[in-house]
Design a protein around this motif. Structure first.
Motif, PDB file in Angstrom:
ATOM      1  N   ARG A   1      41.658  44.813  44.196  1.00 16.01           N
ATOM      2  CA  ARG A   1      42.308  45.160  43.298  1.00 16.01           C
ATOM      3  C   ARG A   1      43.583  45.514  42.594  1.00 16.01           C
ATOM      4  O   ARG A   1      44.219  46.475  42.079  1.00 16.01           O
ATOM      5  N   SER A   2      44.289  44.511  43.094  1.00 17.58           N
ATOM      6  CA  SER A   2      45.882  45.132  43.036  1.00 17.58           C
ATOM      7  C   SER A   2      46.088  43.425  42.694  1.00 17.58           C
ATOM      8  O   SER A   2      45.966  42.512  42.103  1.00 17.58           O
ATOM      9  N   TRP A   3      47.969  43.517  41.718  1.00 20.01           N
ATOM     10  CA  TRP A   3      48.169  42.061  41.017  1.00 20.01           C
ATOM     11  C   TRP A   3      49.986  42.300  42.238  1.00 20.01           C
ATOM     12  O   TRP A   3      50.615  43.396  42.385  1.00 20.01           O
ATOM     13  N   PHE A   4      49.904  40.715  42.493  1.00 21.54           N
ATOM     14  CA  PHE A   4      51.351  40.313  42.748  1.00 21.54           C
ATOM     15  C   PHE A   4      52.134  41.018  41.118  1.00 21.54           C
ATOM     16  O   PHE A   4      51.537  39.421  41.167  1.00 21.54           O
ATOM     17  N   THR A   5      52.967  41.490  41.120  1.00 22.88           N
ATOM     18  CA  THR A   5      53.242  41.517  40.141  1.00 22.88           C
ATOM     19  C   THR A   5      55.527  40.626  40.269  1.00 22.88           C
ATOM     20  O   THR A   5      55.494  40.211  38.524  1.00 22.88           O
ATOM     21  N   GLY A   6      55.468  40.125  40.921  1.00 16.35           N
ATOM     22  CA  GLY A   6      56.888  39.445  40.480  1.00 16.35           C
ATOM     23  C   GLY A   6      57.839  40.284  39.893  1.00 16.35           C
ATOM     24  O   GLY A   6      57.896  42.196  40.425  1.00 16.35           O
ATOM     25  N   ASP A   7      58.268  40.539  39.110  1.00 16.13           N
ATOM     26  CA  ASP A   7      58.857  41.123  37.844  1.00 16.13           C
ATOM     27  C   ASP A   7      58.132  41.274  36.810  1.00 16.13           C
ATOM     28  O   ASP A   7      59.271  42.419  36.039  1.00 16.13           O
ATOM     29  N   THR A   8      57.137  41.172  36.312  1.00 18.15           N
ATOM     30  CA  THR A   8      55.803  41.560  35.074  1.00 18.15           C
ATOM     31  C   THR A   8      56.041  43.040  35.248  1.00 18.15           C
ATOM     32  O   THR A   8      56.390  43.605  33.471  1.00 18.15           O
TER      33      THR A   8
ATOM     34  N   LEU B   1      47.192  45.197  32.638  1.00 22.39           N
ATOM     35  CA  LEU B   1      46.634  46.620  33.007  1.00 22.39           C
ATOM     36  C   LEU B   1      45.008  46.949  32.347  1.00 22.39           C
ATOM     37  O   LEU B   1      44.269  47.960  33.139  1.00 22.39           O
ATOM     38  N   ALA B   2      44.311  45.490  31.809  1.00 18.96           N
ATOM     39  CA  ALA B   2      43.123  45.419  31.118  1.00 18.96           C
ATOM     40  C   ALA B   2      42.178  44.888  32.052  1.00 18.96           C
ATOM     41  O   ALA B   2      40.792  45.690  32.022  1.00 18.96           O
ATOM     42  N   ARG B   3      42.670  44.597  33.566  1.00 20.67           N
ATOM     43  CA  ARG B   3      42.029  44.433  34.784  1.00 20.67           C
ATOM     44  C   ARG B   3      41.465  46.150  35.380  1.00 20.67           C
ATOM     45  O   ARG B   3      40.940  45.996  36.598  1.00 20.67           O
ATOM     46  N   ASP B   4      42.387  47.146  34.787  1.00 20.80           N
ATOM     47  CA  ASP B   4      42.026  48.124  35.964  1.00 20.80           C
ATOM     48  C   ASP B   4      42.639  47.968  36.775  1.00 20.80           C
ATOM     49  O   ASP B   4      41.662  48.630  38.324  1.00 20.80           O
TER      50      ASP B   4
END
Length: 310
Positions: A167-174, A212-215
């Motif tokens: 339940r994680s995002w790899f976000t780069g620089d976003t 954020l919508a993916r919780d």
């Protein structure tokens, strides 16, 4: 550090705990997310070896975007990974196949000597090994499905990677920059990055909201590492983008626009870090963020000069 089969790797770029890549391991197969520079390749291969794996076990190198601190080592790393394909935003794919424009642009800003010192040789990737990963593209890592999301704002060639397992995002620089030196009893502190030349404030805010919508439970940043308490950080980032835009507009039209913007951004970040409970004093904060403040000011000025609507 490893969790859910994910290892955070310090690429060694610039200073310790500044630039991260990630290794995801599933059923004896592996994927790297971002890769740092050519100088980072030994650290990535060492992390792979520490998991009992060899280069032929890597199926994917996934790039959040093609800025050189994230992707400068892609060509060199791919030459060491015989089974891997490279997944990148469709806008970034041509630059991985022929990086000459990336090199020319960076050289114009930093000079050839600095490019070699900081990034090493920037090598092309065989076009047959490059996969254009648009919004919703799914990557299969030994049955573990990773989903790409188009996330403009920092750059138009930016994607974030969703891992349902953790339940994680790899976000780069976003999802901004969060250096561990700013951690306090409240947790992590983050600030947006408006690095030139494609900063778009409303698009970046929308991208943050989509993440954020993916919780999510965790955001895995390139600068630096995994952070939790994501709703608070998202609110902070969105508010700071508005504040940065206001400061840019206030400085616009002045002969000393750049100096005014650098000073006001420094005041903004120092005040917010202090309110967060950072142990760093103002001088230490400004020193740690000096490069980021300069780049954020430049990016805001490029945005102003493009005449983007509010």
């Amino acid at each position: 550090m490893t969790d859910h089969g994910i290892t955070t790797i310090d690429t060694g770029f610039h200073r310790p705990a500044f630039d991260a890549a990630y290794l995801i391991v599933e059923q004896g197969r592996a994927a790297f997310v971002d890769c740092g520079t050519q100088h980072s390749v030994p650290a990535l291969l060492a992390a792979l070896h520490a998991q009992g794996l060899a280069p032929e076990h890597v199926d994917w190198l996934i790039l959040t975007h093609v800025h050189l601190d994230h992707a400068g080592g892609a060509g060199a790393l791919m030459r060491r990974l015989p089974s891997a394909r490279l997944a990148v935003h469709p806008r970034g794919a041509p630059h991985m196949i022929d990086p000459s424009r990336l090199v020319a642009g960076a050289t114009a800003v930093y000079g050839a000597e600095e490019i070699e010192r900081s990034y090493g040789e920037i090598l092309p990737v065989d076009a047959q090994r490059v996969v254009s990963a648009g919004d919703g593209h799914r990557i299969d890592l030994a049955g573990r499905i990773l989903e790409c999301m188009d996330t403009p704002g920092h750059a138009r060639h930016h994607l974030c990677l969703w891992d349902p397992r953790s339940r994680s995002w790899f976000t780069g620089d976003t999802f901004g920059l969060s250096y561990r030196e700013f951690d306090s009893a409240r947790g992590a502190f983050a600030l947006p990055t408006s690095t030139p030349v494609q900063f778009e404030p409303e698009a970046l805010q929308d991208s943050i909201r989509r993440l954020l919508a993916r919780d999510p439970e965790t955001m895995r940043l390139t600068h630096y590492g995994p952070v939790g308490d994501v709703a608070r950080l998202a609110d902070d980032l969105i508010a700071q983008i508005d504040a940065m835009v206001a400061l840019a507009r206030a400085a616009d039209g002045h002969a000393d626009r750049h100096a005014r913007l650098v000073a006001s951004l420094g005041e903004l970040y120092a005040a917010r870090a202090a309110a967060h409970g950072s142990a760093l004093d103002t001088a230490q904060t400004l020193d740690l963020l000096a490069v980021d403040i300069e780049l954020n000011a430049q990016g805001l000025e490029v945005w102003l000069d493009r005449g983007r609507p509010t």
